[in-house]
Write a protein that holds these residues in place. Structure first.
Motif, mmCIF file in Angstrom:
data_model
loop_
_atom_site.group_PDB
_atom_site.id
_atom_site.type_symbol
_atom_site.label_atom_id
_atom_site.label_comp_id
_atom_site.label_asym_id
_atom_site.label_seq_id
_atom_site.Cartn_x
_atom_site.Cartn_y
_atom_site.Cartn_z
ATOM 1 N N GLU A 150 0.828 -1.204 0.000
ATOM 2 C CA GLU A 150 0.000 0.000 0.000
ATOM 3 C C GLU A 150 0.863 1.254 0.000
ATOM 4 O OE1 GLU A 150 -3.890 -1.411 2.578
ATOM 5 O OE2 GLU A 150 -2.030 -0.902 3.625
ATOM 6 N N ALA A 151 1.925 1.243 0.798
ATOM 7 C CA ALA A 151 2.748 2.437 0.955
ATOM 8 C C ALA A 151 3.478 2.790 -0.331
ATOM 9 C CB ALA A 151 3.744 2.228 2.089
ATOM 10 N N ARG A 152 4.044 1.798 -0.998
ATOM 11 C CA ARG A 152 4.832 2.113 -2.187
ATOM 12 C C ARG A 152 3.971 2.571 -3.355
ATOM 13 N NH1 ARG A 152 6.625 -4.152 -3.124
ATOM 14 N NH2 ARG A 152 4.832 -4.825 -4.382
ATOM 15 N N ASP A 153 2.660 2.293 -3.295
ATOM 16 C CA ASP A 153 1.750 2.817 -4.311
ATOM 17 C C ASP A 153 1.406 4.278 -4.063
ATOM 18 O OD1 ASP A 153 1.662 0.433 -5.657
ATOM 19 O OD2 ASP A 153 -0.219 -0.254 -4.742
ATOM 20 N N ARG A 154 1.715 4.780 -2.855
ATOM 21 C CA ARG A 154 1.366 6.155 -2.505
ATOM 22 C C ARG A 154 2.544 7.114 -2.560
ATOM 23 N NH1 ARG A 154 -2.932 5.871 2.574
ATOM 24 N NH2 ARG A 154 -4.113 4.064 1.860
ATOM 25 N N GLU A 155 3.722 6.613 -2.142
ATOM 26 C CA GLU A 155 4.879 7.502 -2.069
ATOM 27 C C GLU A 155 6.162 6.676 -1.992
ATOM 28 O OE1 GLU A 155 5.805 9.190 1.980
ATOM 29 O OE2 GLU A 155 3.656 8.790 2.260
ATOM 30 N N PRO A 156 7.304 7.307 -2.209
ATOM 31 C CA PRO A 156 8.577 6.587 -2.067
ATOM 32 C C PRO A 156 8.793 6.153 -0.620
ATOM 33 C CG PRO A 156 8.868 8.610 -3.318
ATOM 34 C CD PRO A 156 7.500 8.670 -2.718
ATOM 35 N N VAL A 157 9.237 4.915 -0.417
ATOM 36 C CA VAL A 157 9.402 4.391 0.937
ATOM 37 C C VAL A 157 10.708 3.632 1.070
ATOM 38 C CG1 VAL A 157 6.938 4.222 1.437
ATOM 39 C CG2 VAL A 157 8.106 2.285 0.356
ATOM 40 N N GLU A 158 11.142 3.500 2.323
ATOM 41 C CA GLU A 158 12.231 2.611 2.693
ATOM 42 C C GLU A 158 11.652 1.489 3.540
ATOM 43 O OE1 GLU A 158 16.014 5.705 2.962
ATOM 44 O OE2 GLU A 158 15.083 4.934 4.790
ATOM 45 N N ILE A 159 12.187 0.287 3.346
ATOM 46 C CA ILE A 159 11.705 -0.878 4.087
ATOM 47 C C ILE A 159 12.831 -1.385 4.987
ATOM 48 C CG2 ILE A 159 10.722 -3.187 3.942
ATOM 49 C CD1 ILE A 159 8.950 -0.913 2.791
ATOM 50 N N TYR A 160 12.530 -1.419 6.274
ATOM 51 C CA TYR A 160 13.450 -1.987 7.258
ATOM 52 C C TYR A 160 12.824 -3.290 7.746
ATOM 53 C CZ TYR A 160 15.525 2.672 7.308
ATOM 54 O OH TYR A 160 16.127 3.846 6.951
#
Length: 491
Positions: A396-406
């Motif tokens: 869901e997050a990456r469809d909305r904005e640039p993200v980093e995954i930890y």
């Protein structure tokens, strides 16, 4: 003298309705009545969260003996007695129902053990024949499990029925891949039942973080649950009928895994068949397999309880699934009628229904218009291991904005020492623009306890650097949440 019998009439004695009634009467001084056609406490207390969690506790003891032996303890494993547990369970549910009744009585709420339907915007009619009027009406009738549109579907049970089984079955087929299906698959497997699960989708727990639900599915299979995705039921009948069934459909003990075999060894001995209401059920699946099960459990969804209530006749709008359509203040299109909880099909969680009830009282009786906040709600799935989640999934997050995954996945100290393959997962989804933690997902024992505390920080808008500044509690599983320094990927 008021033109109405009551200031508020609540239809439904579940957690949301009871809370709204109590607060309106006790804090706001309103004249309140409540009608409940079944048992006080609703789905959560009587046929949902509470009895299910007690079953979770019961099912987890099966593995304790083996773990304890690895730490030097010597135990003799006995059998699980379903009838003893069930008796204690229903005693506890009776006690909790009495608590709800007494809370209402203590707040001065008039109660009616009857079904209530709407005659108009201010009038309810009870199944006893009584008619009552109220300035405001609050519908909090919850929902109910549904069976699929399939011939002989009545041979299966739904989640409401599972707490009333006379005997623990030896085998069970669970249809569905949501949290209810997966929770009961883990519970029954832990109690020693041979569990098969069919889900028509590509992966269980649709809508949750892909990585997290993948680990849950892996752990379920490792524990001995015969999980089939991309599979559904196409035909079912009583097992004693002629279906030209291939008897090669039974899974071998080796395929089921040693851990499942060990659990079956501690299950109740010599239980009578309990499926199909009157005996085992024959099932054919979309993959062509045929098999008999003592019990078939449908966990394929829930619908709101709005049928034959007179809602539409009063002008209340219903959605496609029968849910009551409300605005941000839980108000329907009829100004005097409000609705909260599962009957609105917004966020179907008990604490949310309670919050909605509180917001309703603030808005209507305390002159403080309070919209319901449905953002960043933590929740837990009581599989084994549990999943705790809040906020956005990675997808869901990456469809909305640039993200980093930890993210990290590892074998925790306690079970690794015992030689078990169990793995846990800790994951943070972080905005690359403002560093806010958008989501947290934990798969681990007691993940529900962990996510409650993580949820406070995330609801407050904590950044990844806020997590980094927090000193770890060592040695714990949860310390990984504040020690992950480098993203595993960006999107």
């Amino acid at each position: 003298m008021s033109e109405f019998d009551y200031d508020l009439f609540v239809i439904g004695g579940g957690s949301g309705g009871v809370r709204a009634a109590r607060v309106a009467a006790g804090d706001a001084g309103a004249r309140v009545a409540l009608a409940e056609e079944s048992r006080y406490g609703g789905t959560c207390v009587i046929r949902g969260c509470v009895p299910k969690k007690l079953m979770v506790f019961a099912s987890e003891y099966a593995g304790v003996v083996d773990d304890a032996k690895a730490y030097g303890w010597e135990f003799t494993t006995g059998a699980f007695d379903w009838k003893t547990f069930r008796t204690h369970l229903h005693t506890e549910l009776d006690r909790l129902e009495d608590v709800y009744r007494n809370l209402l009585k203590g707040s001065g709420v008039d109660t009616f053990d009857a079904r209530a339907t709407l005659k108009d915007a201010h009038t309810v009619e009870l199944s006893t024949g009584e008619v009552k009027t109220a300035r405001h009406i609050l519908v909090a009738t919850g929902g109910h499990p549904v069976r699929p549109d399939l011939p002989n579907a009545d041979l299966g049970i739904v989640s409401d029925d599972i707490f009333h089984l006379e005997n623990l079955p030896k085998s069970m087929l669970i249809i569905g891949g949501g949290y209810i299906a997966c929770e009961f698959a883990c519970i029954m497997n832990g109690l020693g039942v041979e569990v098969t699960q069919y889900y028509r989708g590509a992966q269980i727990l649709r809508g949750f973080d892909d990585e997290a639900r993948g680990l849950v599915a892996e752990a379920m299979r490792e524990s001995g649950i015969d999980l089939h995705v991309g599979t559904n039921i196409v035909e079912m009948a009583r097992a004693d009928e002629d279906h030209s069934m291939s008897r090669a459909g039974t899974a071998s003990d080796a395929a089921m895994g040693a851990s499942a075999e060990q659990r079956r060894d501690v299950a109740q001995k010599g239980t009578a068949p309990v499926g199909g209401r009157e005996g085992p059920v024959w099932v054919k699946s979309t993959n062509g397999g045929e098999k008999e099960f003592d019990v078939v459990l449908f966990a394929t969804g829930r619908d709101p309880n709005t049928r034959d209530m007179g809602l539409e006749d009063t002008g209340v709008k219903l959605g496609r699934r029968g849910q009551i359509v409300v605005d941000e203040y839980s108000q329907t299109g009829v100004p005097s009628i409000y609705a909260i909880g599962d009957v609105t099909d917004r966020v179907n969680l008990t604490p949310v229904a309670i919050r909605e009830g509180m917001a309703f009282v603030e808005t209507v009786f305390k002159g403080n218009p309070t919209p319901v906040d449905h953002e960043l709600i933590p929740s837990a799935i009581f599989t084994q291991p549990e999943m705790g989640t809040i906020g956005l999934s990675e997808e869901e997050a990456r469809d909305r904005e640039p993200v980093e995954i930890y993210c990290t996945s590892f074998r925790p100290m306690q079970t690794a020492f015992a030689g078990k393959p169990d793995r846990v997962l800790m994951k943070l989804v972080v905005s690359r623009d403002n560093r806010t933690v958008l989501g947290c997902h934990i798969v681990a024992p007691n993940a529900g306890e962990m996510i409650q505390l993580a949820g406070i920080a995330i609801k407050m808008g904590a950044t990844k650097e806020d997590f980094d500044r927090t000193v770890a509690v060592h040695p714990t599983m949860s310390e990984e949440i504040v020690t992950m320094k480098t993203p595993v990927r960006t999107a």
